[in-house]
Design a protein around this motif. Sequence first.
Motif: not given
Length: 117
Positions: A27-31, A50-54, A63-73
């Motif tokens: 969640r953005g507010k918590e993150a 290193a994380v390779a979020p996607a 890297a400055g973005r919130l990710w959920r299930n490998g997709r930027p939110v």
Amino acid sequence: MHQPDTSPWQAAAACAGLSPSVVFSRRGKEAAPALRACAVCPVSRECEAAVAPAESWFDGVCAGRLWRNGRPVKPRRRRGEAAAELTSELTAAALDATLDATALDAAGAALAGGSRG
């Protein structure tokens, strides 16, 4: 308790002292603290590589973005931000149109003045 070895880039990460519940929040507010840390982080590229979020279906901040299930939110807009952004875009478009019209008028006047010769 044994702590895992960290690589040099991890030790330099701006989020290194943050709670995992903040860094891995969905969640953005918590993150928000982790997102702010990323904005000034000197190793965000190394982190993303290193994380390779996607590819890893990552949940959390990387890297400055919130990710959920490998997709930027996409960040949610506050009430009124969308309207202000649209107004700004429309004002810029109107200014561009006015400048274009002024340039066309000037070009037309120059052509008309030159053909009187």
